[in-house]
Design an enzyme around this catalytic site. Structure first.
Site, PDB file in Angstrom:
ATOM      1  N   ASN B   8       0.783  -1.083  -0.128  1.00  0.00           N
ATOM      2  CA  ASN B   8       0.010  -0.057   0.089  1.00  0.00           C
ATOM      3  C   ASN B   8       1.011   1.088  -0.084  1.00  0.00           C
ATOM      4  OD1 ASN B   8      -1.270   2.395   0.971  1.00  0.00           O
ATOM      5  ND2 ASN B   8      -2.990   1.040   1.560  1.00  0.00           N
ATOM      6  N   GLU B  38      -3.834   2.036  -3.022  1.00  0.00           N
ATOM      7  CA  GLU B  38      -3.898   3.565  -2.596  1.00  0.00           C
ATOM      8  C   GLU B  38      -2.952   4.297  -3.642  1.00  0.00           C
ATOM      9  OE1 GLU B  38      -4.135   3.767   1.618  1.00  0.00           O
ATOM     10  OE2 GLU B  38      -5.094   5.609   1.058  1.00  0.00           O
ATOM     11  N   ASP B 199      -4.037  -4.801   0.482  1.00  0.00           N
ATOM     12  CA  ASP B 199      -4.501  -4.354   1.665  1.00  0.00           C
ATOM     13  C   ASP B 199      -5.888  -4.623   1.855  1.00  0.00           C
ATOM     14  OD1 ASP B 199      -5.088  -2.532   3.876  1.00  0.00           O
ATOM     15  OD2 ASP B 199      -4.686  -0.616   3.043  1.00  0.00           O
ATOM     16  N   ASN B 201      -7.447  -4.235   4.846  1.00  0.00           N
ATOM     17  CA  ASN B 201      -8.029  -3.459   6.079  1.00  0.00           C
ATOM     18  C   ASN B 201      -8.834  -4.578   6.841  1.00  0.00           C
ATOM     19  OD1 ASN B 201      -7.355  -0.793   6.168  1.00  0.00           O
ATOM     20  ND2 ASN B 201      -8.345  -0.358   4.216  1.00  0.00           N
ATOM     21  N   HIS B 328       2.120   1.879   5.298  1.00  0.00           N
ATOM     22  CA  HIS B 328       2.260   0.465   5.266  1.00  0.00           C
ATOM     23  C   HIS B 328       3.738  -0.191   4.932  1.00  0.00           C
ATOM     24  CE1 HIS B 328      -2.098  -0.306   4.963  1.00  0.00           C
ATOM     25  NE2 HIS B 328      -2.189   0.913   4.707  1.00  0.00           N
ATOM     26  N   CYS B 568       0.105  15.928  30.589  1.00  0.00           N
ATOM     27  CA  CYS B 568      -0.737  14.800  30.494  1.00  0.00           C
ATOM     28  C   CYS B 568      -0.397  13.944  31.780  1.00  0.00           C
ATOM     29  CB  CYS B 568      -0.005  13.823  29.416  1.00  0.00           C
ATOM     30  SG  CYS B 568       1.607  13.436  29.309  1.00  0.00           S
ATOM     31  N   HIS B 571       2.630  11.113  31.895  1.00  0.00           N
ATOM     32  CA  HIS B 571       4.133  11.471  31.935  1.00  0.00           C
ATOM     33  C   HIS B 571       4.272  12.913  32.671  1.00  0.00           C
ATOM     34  CE1 HIS B 571       3.149   9.350  28.237  1.00  0.00           C
ATOM     35  NE2 HIS B 571       3.984   8.447  28.644  1.00  0.00           N
ATOM     36  N   CYS B 593      -1.843  13.767  24.735  1.00  0.00           N
ATOM     37  CA  CYS B 593      -0.530  13.334  24.912  1.00  0.00           C
ATOM     38  C   CYS B 593       0.476  13.526  23.868  1.00  0.00           C
ATOM     39  CB  CYS B 593      -0.408  12.228  25.757  1.00  0.00           C
ATOM     40  SG  CYS B 593       0.998  11.278  25.963  1.00  0.00           S
TER      41      CYS B 593
END
Lengths: 263, 628
Positions: B8, B38, B199, B201, B328, B568, B571, B593
């Site tokens: 892909n 794609e 692909d 999916n 990909h 966040c 962290h 984050c």
């Protein structure tokens, strides 16, 4: 009660176009002295300060200090409905949830009222110190815009170096490098075409072009831009608004790629 | 040996640009059959640089549905061949087909592979009755190219990616696979070997997805894909999984928005499924199949992973770094002992024969060579007069006559003296009647030409021909000749002329200056400027103490600015801002984050922090406060 009548309505339109990309929501502060704004961009890297002095308005009434939170995208949408020659009046009642923009056509045959909801925005006012700068470059704003645009097609950052000879903008990217030097040039017929360099010490600083590019959205406001540089201080990119005030953008220089993010 | 690669590419043009040329991209993948998904190419802007590479034949399908997005999806199969004609190579297909339903316009005129006929409307359980339009819609997005390589039929598939809550697209995806399944079954019933690559999916099982949530395998499509596999009674081997049943953390797709490569937070959705008998001549079916007898290797080409060469911790919320490459990773399969085919040619559905590649534009040469004077024997007086008219007009040169007569011959040729010509005739009659017989020959002649443009071309062609004849006398003049004229003016040397021009420039400026009222203004401005400079200069005596103060002050401000960024929860680090791209909240700002997404076991990975930027409409807040 607030009532600000601005004959040159296009000015306000241009101000909004200048900052709406950088800042999503902001508080407009009104006091007896003027209409101002201070806001950070969403990643808290750049700062914008706007001042429109009360003298610049045809009519300026502000009974008590007021802070109006607005979504700039929405405000821009409304102001875009005003004609370029229109007179714009900003109106708000004390403690109101809304602000009204009134657009009058120059010959008074059309009057439009746009009412916009206000937002509650938590923000603190930062006292920006008056600074002295090692170098101040004054140049045509269109030239600066062009340089930033061109360089950003090649690299992500711009190194601005000021020497006696002139100011150099340089960048490097995957495809190569670019250097643009603007020499001091006072002997032009039109003062707006001049490039003037005031330098105490040579300076060289690195900035993210992404921000520089969004600063240049203010170019329609002024023929000239003033870039003030000092090592260890944020750069100030200032566009004067004729007879009214200014719009200033502050941006911290980049140090090293990694340190910048960790700090 | 036959090597098949599926990749892909996430836009063929960017990949071609990344590798320098299509040929280099294909060489980098080093395979006999390369299946791209794609490609994001549209028929309108196809060009040779992304389709034609020396030594490869291409078979493509582009999105045809006009709704919504323009250039997206799209698949392309590239076959490495030494000769496109009378070749015995397996890589060169004997037939190729765009789409899989056999209902597309292109398929109607030619035979489908395996003479597949889909009877519409289709009855499908879970879907009810499906109309032909629905099926064509499914086949119109450029998601399938089938190539028949004699020994096997290869499906290059780009399966639809669907959000869990999008009912319409879910139905679309289900329909896509159900119809595909019919096609596969049809082929298998004919005794063909069927290879499905691309692909899809769909990650078939929990092991194929990082941090698969409970119930992951229960999803409709995953269940369907597993039902297609040999373990569950289906016809196909999942070549990678069958070769590496124990392998974990083998992923082919990484979400580029969350920096998923950093912590290998991906899924395996690019597959090579194969089915059919082996080439051995033996009766036993038990241990023999194309997979167990001929598949040498199936592996993920990990060196194609994005950001592989760079330091992966550079993700930084995806802001400053754009990782080069597709989201990909290609997967390859190596087959051995595949016999050659009888000599065959490139099928007519190959990209090399597409008009977009071959060109719509006909060469002008073929027209210009035929300088035959136009004649129509079976015509009326009217036409005769017109012929005369244009003959009289063409007196000024043989060349113009040739050019002018050209369009007519072209018309006569294309219409073959039938319909079109009579139309022109009628048109002429009308115009002639309007203009009256008194109109000059000049007016009549253009009416013979069928369109406005022809009229224009007439006058222009005449002008051109005149010029031409002039130029024919002398050779092409160089651009120099245009510059030699000013030399007669004062200023003999180069440097001198420069100076004078500059002088002249200044002179005009002086002239213009006062006229434009520029002078007073400039004085004003300069004075104000010097004032400003003065203001700035006075404090610029740089008392170092004050300078240090401002530096400190700015450091404080910057710390303040950073601190006001939300931290966040995982962290305690500053978040990165994002804004909503669609829906009712469009434009609203939120913070997440800054770390790349990764498996939950990794504390360094994204902690999933989310918070809105604190902005509310005043009205709403008042209502809230009232309520409490």
């Amino acid at each position: 009660m607030l009532e600000l009548r601005l004959v040159q309505g296009s000015l306000l339109k241009k101000v909004l176009e200048a900052i709406r990309e950088l800042v999503t929501d902001a508080n407009f502060d009104c006091s007896a002295t003027g209409f101002s704004l201070q806001a950070m961009d969403s990643s808290h890297v750049a700062l914008v300060a706007l001042l429109l002095r009360s003298e610049g308005f045809e009519h300026y009434r502000c009974d008590r200090n007021m802070s109006m939170g607005m979504n700039l995208q929405n405000m821009a949408k409304m102001l875009r409905c005003a004609g370029n020659d229109d007179i714009i009046t900003i109106k708000a009642d004390d403690g109101s949830d809304t602000v009204t923009f009134m657009f009058e056509s120059p010959n008074q045959d059309k009057i439009a009222d746009f009412e916009m909801k206000l937002m509650d925005i938590d923000s603190e006012h930062l006292g920006i110190p008056d600074s002295e700068y090692q170098a101040i470059v004054r140049m045509p704003s269109a030239e600066f815009l062009r340089i930033c645009k061109d360089l950003s097609t090649i690299g992500d950052t711009v190194i601005i170096s000021v020497t006696k000879e002139g100011v150099k903008f340089s960048t490097a990217g995957d495809i190569g490098t670019a250097n643009i030097v603007c020499r001091q040039n006072k002997t032009v017929d039109k003062p707006e075409d001049a490039t003037i360099i005031e330098m105490q010490e040579p300076v060289s600083l690195t900035f993210a072009l992404r921000y520089m590019n969004s600063f240049t959205k203010a170019s329609p406001l002024s023929d000239q831009v003033t870039i003030s540089l000092s090592s260890e201080l944020p750069v100030v990119v200032e566009y004067k608004i004729a007879e009214m005030g200014y719009i200033r953008f502050y941006l911290a220089p980049k140090i090293e790629e990694d340190e910048d993010m960790k700090s | 040996m036959v090597k098949i690669v599926t990749y892909n590419v996430n836009g063929l043009r960017p990949r071609v640009a990344q590798h320098g040329s299509l040929r280099r991209l294909l060489e980098a993948l080093d395979a006999d059959i390369i299946c791209f998904q794609e490609t994001k190419l549209s028929r309108q802007d196809l060009s040779g640089d992304v389709i034609m590479a020396e030594g490869y034949e291409a078979f493509i399908s582009c999105n045809r549905s006009t709704k919504g997005r323009g250039a997206y999806s799209g698949v392309a199969t590239f076959c490495r061949v030494t000769s496109a004609f009378s070749s015995q190579e397996v890589a060169l297909p004997v037939a190729a087909e765009e789409g899989f339903t056999g209902l597309q316009e292109t398929a109607k005129n030619s035979e489908t592979i395996g003479n597949f006929v889909l009877v519409t409307p289709v009855e499908e359980e879970d879907l009810g009755e499906v109309t032909t339009e629905d099926i064509i819609k499914v086949d119109n997005e450029g998601r399938c190219v089938i190539t028949d390589h004699g020994h096997f039929v290869l499906f290059n598939i780009y399966g639809p990616a669907v959000q869990e809550d999008d009912k319409e697209r879910l139905r679309f995806k289900l329909l896509f696979y159900k119809i595909l399944q019919r096609r596969w079954e049809h082929m298998l019933a004919l005794g063909k070997r069927v290879f499905v690559v691309g692909d899809l999916n769909i990650a078939p099982a929990s092991v194929d997805r990082c941090d698969a949530p409970p119930g992951f395998e229960k999803q409709m499509f995953r269940e369907w894909l597993r039902s297609m596999l040999r373990e569950n009674g289906g016809p196909f081997f999942d070549a990678f999984r069958s070769k590496h049943p124990e392998r974990v953390g083998a992923y082919t797709c990484f979400n580029q928005k969350v920096g998923a490569e950093v912590y290998n937070y991906g899924s395996r959705i690019d597959h090579i499924l194969i089915s059919g008998a082996c080439f051995h001549h033996c009766g036993s079916v038990e241990d023999h199949s194309i997979f167990s007898c001929h598949v040498e290797e199936c592996e993920i080409m990990d060196h194609f992973r994005r950001g592989n060469s760079e330091n992966m911790s550079m993700w930084k919320g995806g802001r400053s770094s754009k990782l080069e490459g597709s989201d990909h990773i290609p997967v390859y399969l190596v087959l051995n002992e595949i016999p050659q085919l009888p000599a065959h040619n490139t099928p007519s559905t190959a990209a090399r024969y597409l008009p977009e590649i071959r060109g719509w534009q006909q060469s002008i040469v073929s027209f210009l060579r035929k300088g035959i004077v136009y004649e129509h024997k079976d015509d009326t007086d009217l036409n005769m007069s017109m012929c005369r008219a244009d003959e009289s007009y063409c007196d000024d040169g043989l060349e113009s006559k040739v050019i002018y007569n050209e369009p007519q011959t072209a018309i006569a040729k294309s219409s073959e003296g039938s319909n079109l010509y009579s139309v022109i005739k009628r048109k002429n009659l009308d115009q002639l009647l309007n203009e009256g017989s008194s109109s000059s020959s000049h007016n009549i002649t253009p009416t013979l030409l069928p369109t406005q443009s022809r009229k224009a071309s007439f006058s222009s062609s005449k002008a051109v021909s005149n010029k031409k004849s002039k130029h024919n006398l002398s050779s092409q003049p160089t651009i120099k000749s245009f510059f030699q004229q000013p030399k007669s003016k004062p200023g003999d040397g180069n440097s001198n002329s420069l100076v004078t021009s500059q002088d002249a420039f200044c002179g005009t400026d002086e002239l213009h200056g006062p006229k434009n009222d520029c002078l007073p203004e400039s004085i004003q401005c300069t004075t104000s400027a010097t004032e400003d400079q003065g203001n700035l200069n006075v404090p610029c005596s740089l008392s170092t103490d004050k300078y240090n103060d401002t530096t400190l002050e700015w450091q404080r401000i910057q710390r303040r600015m950073k601190m006001t960024l939300p931290l966040c929860k995982g962290h305690r680090e500053p978040c990165i801002p994002r804004s909503v791209k669609k829906g009712s909240n469009t434009g609203r700002l939120f913070y997440v984050c800054a770390h790349a997404q990764g498996p939950a076991s990794n504390p360094e990975a994204n902690c999933g922090h989310f918070q809105w930027a604190t902005v509310k409409s005043k009205e709403k807040r008042r209502q809230l406060t009232k309520a409490t």
